[in-house]
Design a protein around this motif. Sequence first.
Motif, mmCIF file in Angstrom:
data_model
loop_
_atom_site.group_PDB
_atom_site.id
_atom_site.type_symbol
_atom_site.label_atom_id
_atom_site.label_comp_id
_atom_site.label_asym_id
_atom_site.label_seq_id
_atom_site.Cartn_x
_atom_site.Cartn_y
_atom_site.Cartn_z
ATOM 1 N N ARG B 187 0.710 -1.132 -0.227
ATOM 2 C CA ARG B 187 -0.135 0.131 0.035
ATOM 3 C C ARG B 187 0.878 1.291 0.017
ATOM 4 O O ARG B 187 0.396 2.465 0.177
ATOM 5 N N GLY B 188 2.111 1.007 -0.162
ATOM 6 C CA GLY B 188 3.032 2.311 -0.300
ATOM 7 C C GLY B 188 3.290 3.097 1.110
ATOM 8 O O GLY B 188 3.276 4.203 0.930
ATOM 9 N N ILE B 189 3.363 2.384 2.126
ATOM 10 C CA ILE B 189 3.327 2.973 3.417
ATOM 11 C C ILE B 189 4.563 3.917 3.660
ATOM 12 O O ILE B 189 4.528 5.045 4.050
ATOM 13 N N ARG B 191 6.622 4.884 1.444
ATOM 14 C CA ARG B 191 6.667 6.189 0.619
ATOM 15 C C ARG B 191 5.852 7.257 1.210
ATOM 16 O O ARG B 191 6.369 8.508 1.084
ATOM 17 N N ALA B 192 4.702 6.764 1.576
ATOM 18 C CA ALA B 192 3.922 7.642 2.432
ATOM 19 C C ALA B 192 4.396 8.383 3.410
ATOM 20 O O ALA B 192 4.122 9.521 3.800
ATOM 21 N N VAL B 199 -1.054 14.647 10.019
ATOM 22 C CA VAL B 199 -2.365 14.058 10.709
ATOM 23 C C VAL B 199 -2.444 12.802 10.434
ATOM 24 O O VAL B 199 -3.369 11.993 11.294
ATOM 25 N N ARG B 200 -2.214 12.262 9.293
ATOM 26 C CA ARG B 200 -2.540 11.107 8.865
ATOM 27 C C ARG B 200 -1.481 9.574 9.467
ATOM 28 O O ARG B 200 -1.852 8.460 9.428
ATOM 29 N N HIS B 203 -2.234 6.842 11.848
ATOM 30 C CA HIS B 203 -3.323 6.074 11.273
ATOM 31 C C HIS B 203 -2.756 5.190 10.393
ATOM 32 O O HIS B 203 -3.236 3.976 10.340
ATOM 33 N N LEU B 204 -1.711 5.586 9.814
ATOM 34 C CA LEU B 204 -0.979 4.544 8.740
ATOM 35 C C LEU B 204 -0.112 3.548 9.944
ATOM 36 O O LEU B 204 -0.234 2.344 9.457
ATOM 37 N N THR B 207 -2.446 0.808 10.904
ATOM 38 C CA THR B 207 -2.860 -0.223 9.867
ATOM 39 C C THR B 207 -1.703 -0.896 9.337
ATOM 40 O O THR B 207 -1.991 -1.314 7.964
ATOM 41 N N ALA B 209 -0.100 -3.126 10.161
ATOM 42 C CA ALA B 209 -0.690 -4.602 10.289
ATOM 43 C C ALA B 209 -1.764 -4.524 11.601
ATOM 44 O O ALA B 209 -1.478 -4.177 12.468
ATOM 45 N N GLY B 210 -3.015 -4.515 10.971
ATOM 46 C CA GLY B 210 -4.193 -4.254 11.796
ATOM 47 C C GLY B 210 -4.182 -5.022 12.990
ATOM 48 O O GLY B 210 -4.798 -4.559 14.165
ATOM 49 N N ARG B 293 -7.592 0.828 18.272
ATOM 50 C CA ARG B 293 -7.349 2.113 17.303
ATOM 51 C C ARG B 293 -7.457 3.323 18.161
ATOM 52 O O ARG B 293 -8.719 3.221 18.831
ATOM 53 N N GLY B 294 -6.871 4.131 17.880
ATOM 54 C CA GLY B 294 -7.095 5.575 18.919
ATOM 55 C C GLY B 294 -6.563 5.461 20.293
ATOM 56 O O GLY B 294 -6.730 6.686 20.858
ATOM 57 N N CYS B 502 0.214 -7.977 5.317
ATOM 58 C CA CYS B 502 0.454 -6.549 5.351
ATOM 59 C C CYS B 502 1.715 -5.895 5.918
ATOM 60 O O CYS B 502 2.059 -5.078 5.385
#
Lengths: 256, 506
Positions: B187-189, B191-192, B199-200, B203-204, B207, B209-210, B293-294, B502
């Motif tokens: 998913r290009g983590i 690179r992102a 702010v993202r 969250h990356l 996820t 590995a969820g 999460r969170g 993942c």
Amino acid sequence: MLRAILARCRQGHRTMAYPKAPQSLPPRFRGLPHLDAARCDKACRVCAESCPYGALSANGTLSLDMGKCLFCGECSDVCGHEAISFTTDACLASRTREGLTVTSGEVYRPATALGQELLRLYGRSLKLREVSAGGCNACEADTNVLSTIGWDLGRFGIQFVASPRHADGLFVTGPVSENMRLALLDTYAAIPEPRLVIVAGACAINGGPFKDHSEVHNGADGLIPVDLYVPGCPPSPLTILDGLLRLLNHISWHDK
Amino acid sequence: MSFGMKTFYNGVSFSRSDIPLLDNDTFFQGILDATAHDWRVCTYFGVPSASGATLYCVMASKSSGSLAIVATQVGRSFPSLTEACPQLHLFEREIAEQCLVRPEGHPWFKPVRFQKPLCDGQGFWSADDGAGLLPGVMDFYRVEGDEVHEVAVGPVHAGIIEPGHFRFQCHGEEVFHLEIALGFQHRGIERALIGAPSVRTMHLMETIAGDTTIGHGQAYCMNMESLGNIFAPPRAEAVRGIALELERLANHTGDLGAIAGDVGYLPTASFCGRIRGDFLNMTAMLCGSRFGRGLLRPGGIAYDCDTEIAENMLQRLQTARKELTQAISLLWITPSVMARLENTGMLNEPVAREIGLVGPAARACDLNQDVRRDHPFGIYRMSQIPVITAASGDVYARALVRWLEMERSLDFIEEQLQQLPRGGGQINRPLGVAAGKCAVALTEGWRGEICHVALTDDQGCFERYKVTDPSFHNWTGLALALRDQQISDFPLCNKSFNLSYCGFDL
């Protein structure tokens, strides 16, 4: 052998009553957003600006696109006017992409049932093929949970099957990574018609946390026609179950 | 074994100029010497440059409890160390795929994730017309002969699991060789993450590995806290530890149930399937999300564990422990189960050490290593958790280690809940990110060692953020465990490792 029987007796019958009785969720669970634009300071857009994925809009009124929402709660944390909160209502699935938008002052209407002909075919037996296309294994895990004894999806005639040839529909999780695009489309094509498509999780609806990465397709929407959208990151198993049951007319749209 | 490397402790940051930039010979020979002694490679990665790449190697030493980092600059190629040091083999392939520099003499030079490089240019495996390769399309190792056949499985599998492609070279039922091709979940983590944090970013991290939201989230928080020069409050560290152990409990329970299911023993399979949910629901009680999460955020935790929740959780833990003990103990007293678990999917200790195995899979091969004890972080600096090992290296050993770990996790959570430090859980001031720094964080997720390395530029943004999931070390272990096994035992072996697709693919 005796110990196994004894253990079986002690563990007891643990399948939940849902949908005959409500299923309680923890108080901190973030489900259906409650928006109250009347409380807003009209000049304030701090909630919309705080959302990392642009799910919220605050132009005079408040509306939230649950297809983009990760239910992180950041917007309600930053709102100084208590205009945004997340309820423990997990009935969130929708038949349409636009239907996922929650607007201040309007009652949210979850998914409606399939048409008569499809209900005749699948109402009592629906076999699904799951494809994880870039999913992080949270949606997958909480879909898997539906087949355990607590949820027992089989009692509704719904089952996840091993081959697309045995399936009536496709259940997609993940943002559809470019590396899974072909496999997803091939699996879809291998399912006999008429076939249903269910997308579960923010990723499969809109790309989720990976939205706009060049390596993903921002979900299955747009690649294949979708019949049911199940929002969440990941959706609670209850949200998935509720969506499936509404689709198959086990729960009607006004039941909450 | 120092060869001028920079040593430090887990969870700290230091100036990038402190990282020794060695000449090639010292760097490569130094890694070989170090790994021949007490050091293991945690991660080995490249940062693309105009003329090639800068390679960074992070290693860990159990005896000194310290970590070390070294770097060197290479041109369009660098010598492969894989033949002498097999634990590097995937790292070198990854460097080639991401930075377009070739590991000369690599014995198994193939794509890792079928991803676009992190820099401009054409990958080594691209078609002549410049098109990228299709995932899973590569030269697989083949055994030739009239009686040998090849079995291809995936990327779409029979169950609800992530995609990967498996090639078995079989003689009848017996597997000569298994090769695993991944990358479908890419998913290009990384690179992102170039130019982050934003702010993202959290969250990356949650996820990557969820099922390891807390494990990766904790590593990221540690890096952000050391780069911001703050410490999370003690109460936050205790709650993070509770969440990490709940994550371990949920996943180990699910996997032991799945192992029971794969050998056709349904009582344990169905009990564990439900009890796993009980642990997930305890995490949901804490923060609303079954996967945590969170809950974590740099500087502390977003949800406090108040007295009511702590008491409720203690009660639930007591019930879960009783039901779980009953469900799992059925496995050990049922001969038809034990016959399938013992001597299946064997890995021995020298091989496990050589390929750099981590986590419960390594401990089941008698490798006594655990980040929580060897390089303690967060609450584990205050409260120790005993390390469990087993010697036989088979599915039974991996199942047993996981069960014994769960018992320790239950003890640990109960202890923490009864002595939660007072005070707030969150530092309420904006977190800065120091410029020109390197931060390294190791955590022990339920699959094993998670390693995050942050390199910040002069603006305080990530020039590179390297994530190494335990699965990156361990997939090779699964492939080797299948040798000389019945192909029908693959699901069983696979479950005993239960690696992340993942987390590997990023």
